[in-house]
Scaffold this motif. Structure first.
Motif, short mmCIF file in Angstrom:
data_model
loop_
_atom_site.label_atom_id
_atom_site.label_comp_id
_atom_site.label_asym_id
_atom_site.label_seq_id
_atom_site.Cartn_x
_atom_site.Cartn_y
_atom_site.Cartn_z
N THR B 312 -3.70 -0.84 15.90
CA THR B 312 -3.36 0.52 15.47
C THR B 312 -1.86 0.74 15.54
O THR B 312 -1.26 1.37 14.66
CB THR B 312 -4.07 1.55 16.36
OG1 THR B 312 -3.90 1.16 17.72
CG2 THR B 312 -5.54 1.65 16.03
N GLU B 313 -1.25 0.18 16.59
CA GLU B 313 0.21 0.31 16.72
C GLU B 313 0.90 -0.50 15.62
O GLU B 313 1.95 -0.11 15.11
CB GLU B 313 0.68 -0.17 18.10
CG GLU B 313 0.25 0.74 19.23
CD GLU B 313 0.66 2.20 19.00
OE1 GLU B 313 1.78 2.44 18.49
OE2 GLU B 313 -0.16 3.09 19.29
N GLY B 314 0.31 -1.64 15.30
CA GLY B 314 0.86 -2.48 14.23
C GLY B 314 0.90 -1.73 12.91
O GLY B 314 1.92 -1.73 12.20
N LEU B 315 -0.19 -1.03 12.59
CA LEU B 315 -0.22 -0.28 11.34
C LEU B 315 0.77 0.89 11.39
O LEU B 315 1.51 1.13 10.42
CB LEU B 315 -1.64 0.24 11.07
CG LEU B 315 -1.77 1.15 9.84
CD1 LEU B 315 -1.36 0.43 8.56
CD2 LEU B 315 -3.21 1.67 9.70
N ALA B 316 0.78 1.58 12.53
CA ALA B 316 1.70 2.72 12.65
C ALA B 316 3.15 2.25 12.45
O ALA B 316 3.96 2.91 11.78
CB ALA B 316 1.53 3.39 14.01
N GLN B 317 3.43 1.08 13.03
CA GLN B 317 4.79 0.53 12.90
C GLN B 317 5.08 0.16 11.44
O GLN B 317 6.17 0.42 10.93
CB GLN B 317 4.91 -0.71 13.80
CG GLN B 317 6.32 -1.29 13.90
CD GLN B 317 7.28 -0.32 14.59
OE1 GLN B 317 6.94 0.27 15.60
NE2 GLN B 317 8.47 -0.14 14.03
N ARG B 318 4.07 -0.43 10.78
CA ARG B 318 4.25 -0.83 9.38
C ARG B 318 4.53 0.40 8.52
O ARG B 318 5.39 0.38 7.63
CB ARG B 318 3.00 -1.55 8.89
CG ARG B 318 3.10 -2.01 7.45
CD ARG B 318 1.90 -2.81 7.02
NE ARG B 318 1.99 -4.19 7.47
CZ ARG B 318 1.00 -5.07 7.44
NH1 ARG B 318 -0.19 -4.69 7.02
NH2 ARG B 318 1.17 -6.31 7.84
N VAL B 319 3.82 1.48 8.82
CA VAL B 319 4.02 2.72 8.07
C VAL B 319 5.45 3.25 8.31
O VAL B 319 6.16 3.63 7.38
CB VAL B 319 2.97 3.78 8.48
CG1 VAL B 319 3.29 5.15 7.88
CG2 VAL B 319 1.57 3.33 8.03
N ARG B 320 5.85 3.22 9.57
CA ARG B 320 7.20 3.71 9.90
C ARG B 320 8.28 2.85 9.25
O ARG B 320 9.21 3.35 8.63
CB ARG B 320 7.40 3.71 11.43
CG ARG B 320 6.83 4.92 12.14
CD ARG B 320 7.39 5.05 13.56
NE ARG B 320 7.05 3.90 14.40
CZ ARG B 320 5.90 3.79 15.09
NH1 ARG B 320 4.99 4.75 15.02
NH2 ARG B 320 5.66 2.75 15.84
N ASP B 321 8.12 1.53 9.39
CA ASP B 321 9.13 0.61 8.85
C ASP B 321 9.27 0.77 7.34
O ASP B 321 10.35 0.60 6.78
CB ASP B 321 8.77 -0.85 9.17
CG ASP B 321 8.92 -1.17 10.65
OD1 ASP B 321 9.52 -0.32 11.36
OD2 ASP B 321 8.44 -2.22 11.08
N ALA B 322 8.15 1.06 6.70
CA ALA B 322 8.18 1.18 5.25
C ALA B 322 8.63 2.56 4.81
O ALA B 322 8.88 2.78 3.63
CB ALA B 322 6.79 0.88 4.68
N GLY B 323 8.69 3.48 5.74
CA GLY B 323 9.01 4.86 5.38
C GLY B 323 7.91 5.43 4.48
O GLY B 323 8.17 6.24 3.59
N ALA B 324 6.68 5.00 4.75
CA ALA B 324 5.56 5.43 3.89
C ALA B 324 5.04 6.80 4.32
O ALA B 324 5.16 7.20 5.48
CB ALA B 324 4.44 4.41 3.94
N GLU B 325 4.46 7.48 3.33
CA GLU B 325 3.89 8.80 3.61
C GLU B 325 2.39 8.74 3.79
O GLU B 325 1.79 9.70 4.30
CB GLU B 325 4.16 9.74 2.43
CG GLU B 325 5.61 9.89 2.06
CD GLU B 325 5.74 10.44 0.65
OE1 GLU B 325 5.97 11.65 0.52
OE2 GLU B 325 5.60 9.65 -0.30
#
Lengths: 417, 385
Positions: B312-325
């Motif tokens: 879950t942290e991995g996905l949250a990080q991926r979302v943050r790193d990508a600047g995704a909405e």
């Protein structure tokens, strides 16, 4: 149509069953008390998980799979699973897991009605082994998040043919790490001597359980698979206790007496069938009655044998735990499973095999990849695949399945001629 | 120098090839080359390459073949990649291969490996028991032993050794491939309009249809082209795709997601072929280095469990790193690991206030109207909120 005549003979109940009921009540009441007592700790553990470590460290151990089975047996699962689907679970994921989580979301538990307790005890820690499936990890983690309890696990290599020293050492290392984690988190200290004693008791109960199951080699068989799934409760829920050993001593004596006296679990036993796969908990009675009426005994199963481990003969208890938990049937490759089944068919003089294709339990279903066909071809044994599920009765068609079983027994009759 | 559309066209042609066809294509310049199948998610392609073979991704067969044999052997509720991969073997589309490797990702994969093994006489079919426990003191030794077992058995099958030196050289080669892929993905995170999701997918997947020596220049060329091309920005919901770590979505679905108003900033497609977050040190014991990289320097996936690095942290990080909405979940139909993780991910995203949409797919999906409507509604609800 078949020449089968519906029997009017009543079943002779196994007397030890009364003792079993008392034992189970005591077990659950004790767990409830443990959950309420501030100085005691409850650990949740998967059914073939490292419960001996937990017992030796003083935890009271609860097995949530038993709750999933109970929900199935009480025909509650199909009403509770939609609650789990509502929080995102797939309706085709493990129905033990989804019905148990659904029950928690619905604040429902048959433990109230059966044992007069509030429901499953709240965990202080949850421990799993993925030797059976990955789902247990997800299941335990859901409760870990809900209750803020640590979730610890052991992950043996899966689908093994030969089990090598490297595999065992890897698992033993994980068990050692588990002990260290539990010691650190709860301020405990493992008494190695106590662990040896618990493992010894666990092994003795398991060996007695195997002897109990082996009485079904007699013809007529003194017990059926449907008895087995009831009487296996102590070897799962009370593994490592003297109560489990005492219970199986009593049960074994009764079954050996039955063998001596020629008391049949299924009177006029004509055929002997093997059950491969999970029980269909919501339909045990219907299936049991059907086989009884067909004078066919389900004499042996993979499922009940899942807790018949090899004996502990002293030495490092973690080595025994690593070995037994890695070598279990469900964790092996197809060739090893087939070799095991072949040996079981021989030992129990099996006439035919029933494969239960459990819709939500791929890990404990062995009919999806050609095994029934191979067994038919290689061993010449009739094999029937029935569709169903361990807990979710919506995946089971009684009319279709019972008709198929009748036709299967007719096939056995043909073969016997 | 080929242009971006040229490269994408080449890649799209390549990923449409069946395994034997891909190998035939590679044999045009290497006539004696033999192939080795790699079922997702991860396999040590370096060992296969070091053995003188071409690692070829086994991602099913898309719409290329009809399932005539495999349907008889599988239930209806099994993911399509398992069925069509078996069909590839039964239908003789993997005949030029020395074998294939599967790993412990799910129940279907483990049974598929057995089934393939039984139906592919003469080929070396192995199953890797990759560790699920990443942090035990024994994990490193165990993982290395497992990789070494694979190397030894492959060498025995081929009748020639697979030397450490050769593996180390392959490691360096694949390091370069993965480094470039990381750079391209980084670039896409910063400039989502610069590469269409379907195009990047085709380019990334083409690497599973070529020898890495041939793939490298193509990839480098693609990166140069993409970096130097000015693109017009367009409106869209910046999303991360999650859940396609094993079976790969049809290219039409990816086009539909973007046509529906999303800009894909990051994804987990082909993740097993670009698993590592940094270069692997090829000096010393290459198998130990590979094992360590698998345990310590790899991205999260739904088929690995690392208690210290929750997915879950991995996905949250991926979302943050990508600047995704937002997140688009694209699990393959009947994919157990993805569907189980969906519960975890969904709960985490709800908590973090990240909108998400689930779009299941299967290989033979050919109509996308309903998906497009769903995606458009989702995107518009965000854009015009």
């Amino acid at each position: 149509m078949s020449s089968i005549v519906s029997t009017v003979v009543n079943r002779i109940e196994i007397q030890a069953q009364q003792k079993l009921k008392e034992l189970l009540r005591a077990c659950f009441v004790n767990l409830d008390e443990a959950a309420r007592a501030p100085e005691r700790r409850v650990a949740w553990c998967t059914s073939v998980g490292p419960c001996e470590i937990l017992t030796a460290l003083g935890f009271d151990v609860y097995f949530p799979e038993n709750h999933g089975a109970l929900l199935g047996a009480r025909k509650l699962s199909q009403h509770l699973i939609p609650r789990a689907v509502g929080v995102g679970y797939c309706a085709e994921s493990c129905s033990y897991m989804t019905s148990d989580i659904g029950a928690t979301l619905a604040h429902a538990s048959p433990l109230r009605e059966v044992y007069g307790i509030d429901g499953p005890p709240k965990p202080d820690v949850l421990v799993y082994s993925t030797n059976q499936c990955r789902e247990v990890q997800d299941w335990m983690s859901w409760y870990g998040r809900r209750d803020g309890a640590p979730v610890l696990g052991v992950c043996p290599p899966a689908h093994l043919g030969e089990v090598t020293r490297a595999h065992i050492e890897f698992v033993r290392g994980q068990l050692r790490h588990l002990i260290e984690e539990l010691e650190r988190r709860f301020g405990l200290r493992m008494d190695d001597r106590r662990l040896e004693e618990v493992v010894d008791r666990s092994s003795r109960a398991s060996a007695l359980w195997r002897q109990v199951l082996d009485t079904a080699q007699a013809r007529p068989s003194p017990l059926t698979f449907f008895d087995g799934v009831i009487h296996m409760a102590p070897v799962i829920l009370m593994r490592g206790s003297t109560a489990a050993i005492d219970y199986y001593v009593t049960l074994l004596a009764e079954l050996e007496a039955r063998v001596r006296d020629g008391v049949a679990a299924v009177p006029d036993e004509r055929f002997r069938v093997y059950w491969e796969g999970m029980p269909i908990w919501p339909k045990l009675r219907e299936l049991s009655t059907k086989f009884f009426d067909l004078a066919t005994v389900v004499a042996a199963s993979t499922y009940c044998n899942s807790w018949a481990f090899e004996e502990y003969d002293g030495g490092d208890p973690l080595l025994w735990m690593a070995k037994t938990s890695t070598e279990i049937f469900i964790n092996r490759d197809e060739d090893t499973k087939e070799a095991f089944l072949e040996e079981m068919f021989r030992r129990f003089s099996i006439d035919g095999v029933i494969f239960h294709n459990a819709r939500t339990c791929p890990n404990n279903t062995n009919s999806r990849f050609g095994m029934p066909q191979r067994i038919r071809e290689r061993l010449g044994l009739p094999a029937l695949v029935i569709d169903g599920d361990l807990s979710d009765a919506r995946f089971f068609s009684a009319a279709q399945t019972l008709t198929n079983i009748e036709a299967f027994v007719e096939q056995l009759e043909e073969q016997a001629r | 120098m080929a242009t971006t559309p040229d490269i994408v066209r080449i890649c799209r042609e390549l990923i449409d090839l069946l395994p034997d066809e891909a190998l035939e294509r590679a044999r045009e310049s290497r006539p004696d080359l033999r192939g080795f199948g790699v079922f997702p998610v991860y396999a040590p392609v370096e060992i296969i390459h070091a053995a003188g073979l071409m690692p070829v991704g086994l991602f099913g067969a898309g719409n290329r073949i009809e399932l005539s044999h495999a349907e008889a052997r599988f239930q209806s509720f099994i993911c399509s990649i398992a069925k069509s991969t078996l069909e590839l073997f039964l239908g003789g589309h993997v005949q030029l291969f020395e074998g294939a490797v599967f790993s412990s990702i799910c129940d279907v994969a483990r049974n598929l490996a057995s089934l393939v093994k039984r139906n592919a006489p003469g080929q070396f079919i192995d199953y890797l028991h990759m560790p699920q426990n990443m942090y035990s003191a024994q994990s490193s030794a165990y993982t290395r032993a497992e990789l070494n077992r694979f190397r030894t058995n492959l060498a025995a099958h081929l009748g020639r050794p697979v030397a450490d030196q050769a593996i180390a050289e392959s490691l360096l080669l694949y390091n370069r491939v993965r480094r470039l892929l990381r750079a391209i993905y980084d670039h896409r995170r910063q400039n989502p309009c610069s590469i269409a999701a379907a195009d990047l997918f085709a380019v990334a997947m083409a690497g599973t249809r070529m020898m890495p020596e041939d793939y490298l220049p193509l990839l480098a060329n693609f990166f140069d082209q993409v970096r130097s091309t000015r693109v017009r920005a367009r409106d869209g919901v910046r999303v991360v795709i999650e859940g396609a770590f094993c079976e790969q979505p049809p290219i039409g679905l990816l086009e539909t997601l973007e046509a529906g108003g999303c800009l894909v900033q990051d994804d987990d497609m082909m993740i097993g072929w670009r698993l590592f977050t940094q270069d692997i040190d090829g000096d010393g014991d290459p198998l130990a280095a590979l094992a360590e990289a698998y345990l310590r320097e790899s991205v999260y996936t739904s088929v690995r469990h690392d208690a210290r690095r929750p997915r879950t942290e991995g996905l949250a990080q991926r979302v943050r790193d990508a600047g995704a909405e937002a997140v688009l979940f694209t699990p393959a139909k009947f994919c157990e690991p993805a569907l189980l993780d969906y519960v975890l991910f969904r709960s985490k995203l709800d908590k973090d206030g990240v909108p998400h949409l689930k779009v299941e797919f299967e290989e033979k999906m050919w109509t996308y109207e309903s998906v497009r409507t769903e995606v458009e509604t989702f995107a518009e609800s965000m854009l015009f909120e």
